[in-house]
Design a protein around this motif. Structure first.
Motif, PDB file in Angstrom:
ATOM      1  N   THR A  30       0.816  -1.224   0.000  1.00  0.00           N
ATOM      2  CA  THR A  30       0.000   0.000   0.000  1.00  0.00           C
ATOM      3  C   THR A  30       0.844   1.266   0.000  1.00  0.00           C
ATOM      4  O   THR A  30       0.355   2.345  -0.349  1.00  0.00           O
ATOM      5  CB  THR A  30      -0.933   0.005   1.217  1.00  0.00           C
ATOM      6  N   SER A  31       2.119   1.143   0.386  1.00  0.00           N
ATOM      7  CA  SER A  31       2.968   2.332   0.442  1.00  0.00           C
ATOM      8  C   SER A  31       4.429   1.928   0.374  1.00  0.00           C
ATOM      9  O   SER A  31       4.789   0.764   0.619  1.00  0.00           O
ATOM     10  CB  SER A  31       2.718   3.120   1.736  1.00  0.00           C
ATOM     11  N   LEU A  32       5.300   2.923   0.077  1.00  0.00           N
ATOM     12  CA  LEU A  32       6.738   2.675   0.042  1.00  0.00           C
ATOM     13  C   LEU A  32       7.277   2.388   1.436  1.00  0.00           C
ATOM     14  O   LEU A  32       8.241   1.636   1.607  1.00  0.00           O
ATOM     15  CB  LEU A  32       7.454   3.890  -0.565  1.00  0.00           C
ATOM     16  N   LYS A  33       6.634   2.959   2.457  1.00  0.00           N
ATOM     17  CA  LYS A  33       7.043   2.708   3.837  1.00  0.00           C
ATOM     18  C   LYS A  33       6.944   1.224   4.177  1.00  0.00           C
ATOM     19  O   LYS A  33       7.845   0.657   4.810  1.00  0.00           O
ATOM     20  CB  LYS A  33       6.172   3.531   4.783  1.00  0.00           C
ATOM     21  N   ASP A  34       5.847   0.590   3.753  1.00  0.00           N
ATOM     22  CA  ASP A  34       5.688  -0.846   4.023  1.00  0.00           C
ATOM     23  C   ASP A  34       6.761  -1.659   3.296  1.00  0.00           C
ATOM     24  O   ASP A  34       7.297  -2.627   3.840  1.00  0.00           O
ATOM     25  CB  ASP A  34       4.304  -1.306   3.565  1.00  0.00           C
ATOM     26  N   ILE A  35       7.078  -1.264   2.057  1.00  0.00           N
ATOM     27  CA  ILE A  35       8.113  -1.975   1.292  1.00  0.00           C
ATOM     28  C   ILE A  35       9.464  -1.854   1.989  1.00  0.00           C
ATOM     29  O   ILE A  35      10.209  -2.842   2.121  1.00  0.00           O
ATOM     30  CB  ILE A  35       8.174  -1.422  -0.148  1.00  0.00           C
ATOM     31  N   ASN A  36       9.814  -0.641   2.439  1.00  0.00           N
ATOM     32  CA  ASN A  36      11.100  -0.441   3.116  1.00  0.00           C
ATOM     33  C   ASN A  36      11.174  -1.219   4.420  1.00  0.00           C
ATOM     34  O   ASN A  36      12.236  -1.768   4.768  1.00  0.00           O
ATOM     35  CB  ASN A  36      11.324   1.048   3.383  1.00  0.00           C
ATOM     36  N   GLN A  37      10.062  -1.292   5.140  1.00  0.00           N
ATOM     37  CA  GLN A  37      10.051  -2.022   6.397  1.00  0.00           C
ATOM     38  C   GLN A  37      10.321  -3.512   6.161  1.00  0.00           C
ATOM     39  O   GLN A  37      11.080  -4.150   6.900  1.00  0.00           O
ATOM     40  CB  GLN A  37       8.705  -1.831   7.111  1.00  0.00           C
ATOM     41  N   GLN A  38       9.708  -4.053   5.122  1.00  0.00           N
ATOM     42  CA  GLN A  38       9.944  -5.459   4.787  1.00  0.00           C
ATOM     43  C   GLN A  38      11.396  -5.695   4.400  1.00  0.00           C
ATOM     44  O   GLN A  38      12.006  -6.703   4.781  1.00  0.00           O
ATOM     45  CB  GLN A  38       9.015  -5.872   3.642  1.00  0.00           C
ATOM     46  N   ARG A  39      11.975  -4.758   3.666  1.00  0.00           N
ATOM     47  CA  ARG A  39      13.357  -4.899   3.223  1.00  0.00           C
ATOM     48  C   ARG A  39      14.312  -4.848   4.412  1.00  0.00           C
ATOM     49  O   ARG A  39      15.278  -5.631   4.496  1.00  0.00           O
ATOM     50  CB  ARG A  39      13.674  -3.793   2.215  1.00  0.00           C
ATOM     51  N   ILE A  40      14.072  -3.952   5.316  1.00  0.00           N
ATOM     52  CA  ILE A  40      14.943  -3.820   6.502  1.00  0.00           C
ATOM     53  C   ILE A  40      14.832  -5.059   7.383  1.00  0.00           C
ATOM     54  O   ILE A  40      15.854  -5.575   7.880  1.00  0.00           O
ATOM     55  CB  ILE A  40      14.580  -2.544   7.282  1.00  0.00           C
ATOM     56  N   ASN A  41      13.611  -5.539   7.594  1.00  0.00           N
ATOM     57  CA  ASN A  41      13.440  -6.745   8.412  1.00  0.00           C
ATOM     58  C   ASN A  41      14.186  -7.918   7.806  1.00  0.00           C
ATOM     59  O   ASN A  41      14.822  -8.716   8.518  1.00  0.00           O
ATOM     60  CB  ASN A  41      11.953  -7.086   8.543  1.00  0.00           C
ATOM     61  N   TYR A  42      14.129  -8.050   6.475  1.00  0.00           N
ATOM     62  CA  TYR A  42      14.825  -9.130   5.786  1.00  0.00           C
ATOM     63  C   TYR A  42      16.347  -8.989   5.956  1.00  0.00           C
ATOM     64  O   TYR A  42      17.058  -9.974   6.183  1.00  0.00           O
ATOM     65  CB  TYR A  42      14.446  -9.117   4.304  1.00  0.00           C
ATOM     66  N   ASN A  59      19.247 -11.424   8.093  1.00  0.00           N
ATOM     67  CA  ASN A  59      20.434 -11.995   7.446  1.00  0.00           C
ATOM     68  C   ASN A  59      21.735 -11.454   8.027  1.00  0.00           C
ATOM     69  O   ASN A  59      22.810 -11.698   7.464  1.00  0.00           O
ATOM     70  CB  ASN A  59      20.384 -11.717   5.944  1.00  0.00           C
ATOM     71  N   GLY A  60      21.648 -10.708   9.121  1.00  0.00           N
ATOM     72  CA  GLY A  60      22.857 -10.197   9.773  1.00  0.00           C
ATOM     73  C   GLY A  60      23.397  -8.910   9.193  1.00  0.00           C
ATOM     74  O   GLY A  60      24.521  -8.505   9.496  1.00  0.00           O
ATOM     75  N   ASP A  61      22.626  -8.230   8.337  1.00  0.00           N
ATOM     76  CA  ASP A  61      23.054  -6.956   7.778  1.00  0.00           C
ATOM     77  C   ASP A  61      22.718  -5.818   8.747  1.00  0.00           C
ATOM     78  O   ASP A  61      21.827  -5.934   9.593  1.00  0.00           O
ATOM     79  CB  ASP A  61      22.357  -6.696   6.437  1.00  0.00           C
ATOM     80  N   ALA A  62      23.461  -4.713   8.607  1.00  0.00           N
ATOM     81  CA  ALA A  62      23.217  -3.537   9.451  1.00  0.00           C
ATOM     82  C   ALA A  62      22.737  -2.375   8.585  1.00  0.00           C
ATOM     83  O   ALA A  62      23.195  -2.198   7.459  1.00  0.00           O
ATOM     84  CB  ALA A  62      24.491  -3.146  10.187  1.00  0.00           C
ATOM     85  N   VAL A  63      21.800  -1.585   9.127  1.00  0.00           N
ATOM     86  CA  VAL A  63      21.264  -0.439   8.405  1.00  0.00           C
ATOM     87  C   VAL A  63      22.140   0.781   8.674  1.00  0.00           C
ATOM     88  O   VAL A  63      22.246   1.252   9.795  1.00  0.00           O
ATOM     89  CB  VAL A  63      19.808  -0.153   8.823  1.00  0.00           C
ATOM     90  N   GLU A  64      22.791   1.282   7.616  1.00  0.00           N
ATOM     91  CA  GLU A  64      23.667   2.444   7.739  1.00  0.00           C
ATOM     92  C   GLU A  64      22.907   3.745   7.484  1.00  0.00           C
ATOM     93  O   GLU A  64      23.208   4.784   8.097  1.00  0.00           O
ATOM     94  CB  GLU A  64      24.815   2.338   6.732  1.00  0.00           C
ATOM     95  N   LEU A  65      21.896   3.695   6.573  1.00  0.00           N
ATOM     96  CA  LEU A  65      21.174   4.921   6.231  1.00  0.00           C
ATOM     97  C   LEU A  65      19.775   4.574   5.752  1.00  0.00           C
ATOM     98  O   LEU A  65      19.586   3.631   5.001  1.00  0.00           O
ATOM     99  CB  LEU A  65      21.909   5.686   5.130  1.00  0.00           C
TER     100      LEU A  65
END
Length: 249
Positions: free
Chosen positions: A164-176, A180-186
């Motif tokens: 429904t929104s880009l926010k939901d897509i980004n949230q799914q990507r960050i959770n994934y 997998n052991g990745d860190a969010v830099e930005l």
């Protein structure tokens, strides 16, 4: 011997006249043996009575099969046509499923130092020094890949999304990524082609970096995925120019 009827003088049988008085003897008739002529009428032979032949039975005409198709033939023909239509429809559906709704079907056009990628509803420009490489993305089979002079890989794909929104897509990507052991830099909101977009930079568990620049409109998600060995490599000036040249029709 014969005698003359006038003087009685004898003469031989074949003498034509009498040697005494000159009497002319009449010519003797030569008896001809009568033979039966083939033209004489023969007695009629009684012929056996004529036996009438039984009347001929008329042969029953066998009706030849008509060349016109029967009901069963028509039904079979229609079944074949329907089957062919269903098969073609199935092939088309399979093609859509396999390729997804990615619209990355374009022939690049070079203009000066830049090359234009135009898929109709989405376009961007990239340096002609970039090399298009043959890589694959198992989740986005129609993605296209480029490599710049720093061996940084720039991937582009666009898909239909039920989000429904880009926010939901980004949230799914960050959770994934976190799973997998990745860190969010930005994580930031950006404006691209007059539309809201997002810019995410992840430090991967192997020490490399991945950047996602996304735009979402009318159910279509347009993504640049940049992979490199440092933050500088994935945020270079050329890469930023390419992202800023993106245009949604």
């Amino acid at each position: 011997m014969k005698k003359c009827p006038e003087c009685g003088n004898p003469s031989y049988d074949g003498a034509p006249v009498c040697g005494n008085c000159g009497f002319k003897f009449p010519k003797q008739k030569v008896a001809v043996k009568r033979e039966r002529s083939i033209f004489e009428s023969q007695p009629e032979v009684e012929r056996p009575p004529k036996v009438e032949k039984p009347p001929k039975m008329e042969k029953q005409k066998v009706k030849k099969p008509s060349n016109e198709p029967g009901v069963i033939d028509i039904i079979k023909e229609k079944k074949l046509i329907i089957g062919a239509i269903l098969l073609i429809t199935l092939i088309v559906i399979c093609g859509i499923v396999l390729t997804g709704s990615n619209k990355n079907t374009s022939t690049p056009i070079q203009t000066g130092d830049m090359v234009v990628y135009d898929a109709g509803d989405f376009s961007f420009k990239y340096p002609k020094s970039w090399e298009q490489v043959n890589l694959t993305d198992s989740e986005h089979e129609s993605a296209i890949f480029y490599m710049d002079e720093n061996n940084t890989v720039i991937e582009h794909y666009n898909i239909s999304s039920s989000a429904t929104s880009l926010k939901d897509i980004n949230q799914q990507r960050i959770n994934y990524a976190l799973d997998n052991g990745d860190a969010v830099e930005l994580l930031e909101t950006v404006t691209l082609d007059g539309r809201n977009g997002s810019n995410i930079i992840l430090e991967n568990a192997d020490g490399n970096y991945t950047r996602y620049v996304s735009m979402f409109t009318d159910g279509e998600l347009y993504v640049f995925k940049i992979s490199g060995d440092s933050i500088n490599s994935i945020t270079s000036e050329n890469i930023n120019k390419v992202i800023n040249s993106a245009d949604i029709a």
